[in-house]
Write a protein that holds these residues in place. Structure first.
Motif, PDB file in Angstrom:
ATOM      1  N   ILE A 104       0.848  -1.192   0.000  1.00  0.00           N
ATOM      2  CA  ILE A 104       0.000   0.000   0.000  1.00  0.00           C
ATOM      3  C   ILE A 104       0.881   1.239   0.000  1.00  0.00           C
ATOM      4  N   GLY A 105       0.500   2.204  -0.821  1.00  0.00           N
ATOM      5  CA  GLY A 105       1.140   3.513  -0.791  1.00  0.00           C
ATOM      6  C   GLY A 105       0.071   4.597  -0.761  1.00  0.00           C
ATOM      7  N   ILE A 106       0.226   5.570   0.120  1.00  0.00           N
ATOM      8  CA  ILE A 106      -0.799   6.603   0.291  1.00  0.00           C
ATOM      9  C   ILE A 106      -0.174   7.989   0.210  1.00  0.00           C
ATOM     10  N   ALA A 107      -0.873   8.874  -0.470  1.00  0.00           N
ATOM     11  CA  ALA A 107      -0.513  10.295  -0.478  1.00  0.00           C
ATOM     12  C   ALA A 107      -1.738  11.090  -0.073  1.00  0.00           C
ATOM     13  N   ARG A 108      -1.571  12.012   0.834  1.00  0.00           N
ATOM     14  CA  ARG A 108      -2.681  12.846   1.301  1.00  0.00           C
ATOM     15  C   ARG A 108      -2.573  14.240   0.691  1.00  0.00           C
ATOM     16  N   TYR A 109      -3.713  14.760   0.290  1.00  0.00           N
ATOM     17  CA  TYR A 109      -3.719  16.074  -0.359  1.00  0.00           C
ATOM     18  C   TYR A 109      -3.048  17.142   0.499  1.00  0.00           C
TER      19      TYR A 109
END
Length: 468
Positions: free
Chosen positions: A373-378
């Motif tokens: 999993i890879g996540i980027a938050r605005y």
């Protein structure tokens, strides 16, 4: 009797594309519409009106600017139903004109009236004045769409107890509303009305909204909806609905106490609009919800009769319906069609909007696929700060060994646009290191792909070596 290579029943997205594709192949095509205007539910009561309403809500309420200018920021203090309808009617009028022009340019004959089968190659079209005309075709495509389910025990009055097609016919914005059904339509309208400041109660019998969407995305959506004034009732059912003398709609729930609101919208499902087609005459039997069963090429039990769009059920999206219509015509006339039905993107226009393509975590876990999993938050992205979106995030799912991208899930401003970058990479069986090695414009939301890919790689055991 007029004879055609293809007759299409319904001028919604699926019917339009089926007709135009056949015309492009040099076939003689007729399309039947029972309403006085073209476009079906998509243009007149569904997709286009609801998305136009959403944009009007976001603009007039100042919702997009509140994280920067404060929760009380408004572009217009007293928003009326006329304000909301102005943009919606403008867009509907233009879209109707575009469809009519498209049919004319492609020499598709418009036939107005209600179609019913005489036999497997003939349709009878009954016109508004009562007369009827018969038409014959080698192939027929059923693209009649759907309509709101209206159970007998719900006392619809089209004013305070309404279905999902009737919101914009109201004379006033509801003072408060209960929405029964937490599907796509119920969720979208709940968030729109809450953004206007309307107290909203959303009732759903499932443990969370939209169970086909990645759980982490839904958690973010539900939190945002609560913050803007939506009260969520999960694992709950409506026992009875009554309009009292005080004008309020009283709703008795199975588990919780009774609730009341000025308006109730019933949003539990839609049914195929097949009741007038006389399908029994050709041996096609719709299910209990009026939907027609088809094979992978959208052929019904009668091979030269196809069905596409909402009338065949899930996913019932305008985008997928268009491709289904196109595919049906290509298959009927032996033309090649390379549509990838495994990579259909989904867009849900709640506030904030949601989009996805490919697998979600639950699917991958059940299939015992080793995934990362890879996540980027605005809020970590410069563009996210500029537009003031603190909720948005982009989530990448990838195979831990091969690094192949398996799914992309997004919530936030522009999510339905952003998803197509991931879709393109998935179409070519790309790896997440593509995003690491690619330069994106700065500042953009597209940078989320690089940040999310690096986040995913950093979660993996070291050392990490790209697979070539």
């Amino acid at each position: 009797m007029s004879r055609y290579d293809l007759l299409v029943i319904g001028t919604g997205p699926a019917g339009q594309k089926a007709a135009v594709q056949a015309a492009k192949l040099g076939k003689k095509v007729g399309i039947v519409e029972r309403k006085v205007v073209v476009g079906g539910v998509c243009i007149n009561t569904g997709t286009i009106p609801s998305k136009s309403l959403r944009e009007a809500v976001l603009y007039l309420s100042g919702f997009r600017q509140r994280s920067i200018y404060g929760a009380d920021y408004r572009l217009k203090t007293a928003i009326t139903i006329e304000d909301l309808a102005f943009r919606t009617n403008h867009v509907i009028k233009n879209e109707i004109g575009i469809v009519e022009n498209q049919m004319t340019r492609n020499r598709v004959d418009m036939i107005y009236g209600t179609a019913s089968f005489v036999d497997s190659h003939r349709l009878r079209v009954t016109q508004a004045g009562g007369g009827s005309v018969e038409f014959e075709a080698d192939f027929i495509v059923i693209a009649v769409g759907s309509e709101p389910a209206k159970p007998d025990d719900v006392p619809f009055d089209h004013e305070s107890i309404i279905d999902t097609d009737e919101l914009l016919t109201l004379k006033h914005i509801p003072q408060s509303i209960v929405i029964v059904g937490g599907g796509v339509i119920g969720t979208e309208y709940a968030s729109m009305l809450a953004a206007l400041g309307v107290p909203v109660i959303l009732i759903d019998k499932r443990p969370r909204l939209l169970e086909f969407v990645d759980a982490e995305i839904i958690d973010a959506l539900q939190q945002q909806m609560k913050e803007i004034g939506v009260t969520l009732y999960h694992n709950e059912e409506v026992v009875s609905i009554h309009k009292q003398q005080d004008g309020l709609i009283h709703v008795q729930l199975r588990h919780a106490g009774p609730i009341a609101a000025a308006t109730l919208m019933y949003a539990i499902g839609r049914v195929g609009a097949t009741q007038d087609l006389n399908l029994g005459a050709v041996g096609i039997t719709p299910d209990a919800r009026g939907r027609v069963s088809v094979n992978e090429h959208f052929q019904t039990a009668i091979p030269h009769i196809y069905a596409v769009g909402d009338v065949i059920g899930f996913p019932a999206l305008a985008s997928t319906s268009m491709q289904q219509g196109r595919h049906a015509s290509c298959h009927a006339f032996g033309a090649p069609d390379g549509t990838d039905t495994e990579l259909l993107p989904y867009g849900i226009y709640s506030i904030p909007e949601i989009s996805m393509v490919g697998r979600n975590e639950e699917d991958l876990a059940k299939a015992d696929i080793p995934y990362g999993i890879g996540i980027a938050r605005y809020r970590e992205i410069a563009r996210g700060q500029i537009i003031g979106d603190e909720t948005g995030l982009l989530k990448l799912l990838f195979h831990r060994q091969t690094r192949q991208l398996l799914g992309v899930h997004a919530i936030g401003e522009g999510a339905t646009e952003l998803i197509h970058i991931g879709q393109a990479v998935m179409a070519y069986r790309g790896q997440i290191n593509y995003f690491v090695d690619t330069v994106f414009n700065y500042p953009t939301l597209a940078e989320c792909y690089k940040v999310a890919a690096l986040d995913g790689i950093n979660r993996l055991p070291r050392p990490w070596v790209p697979v070539t």
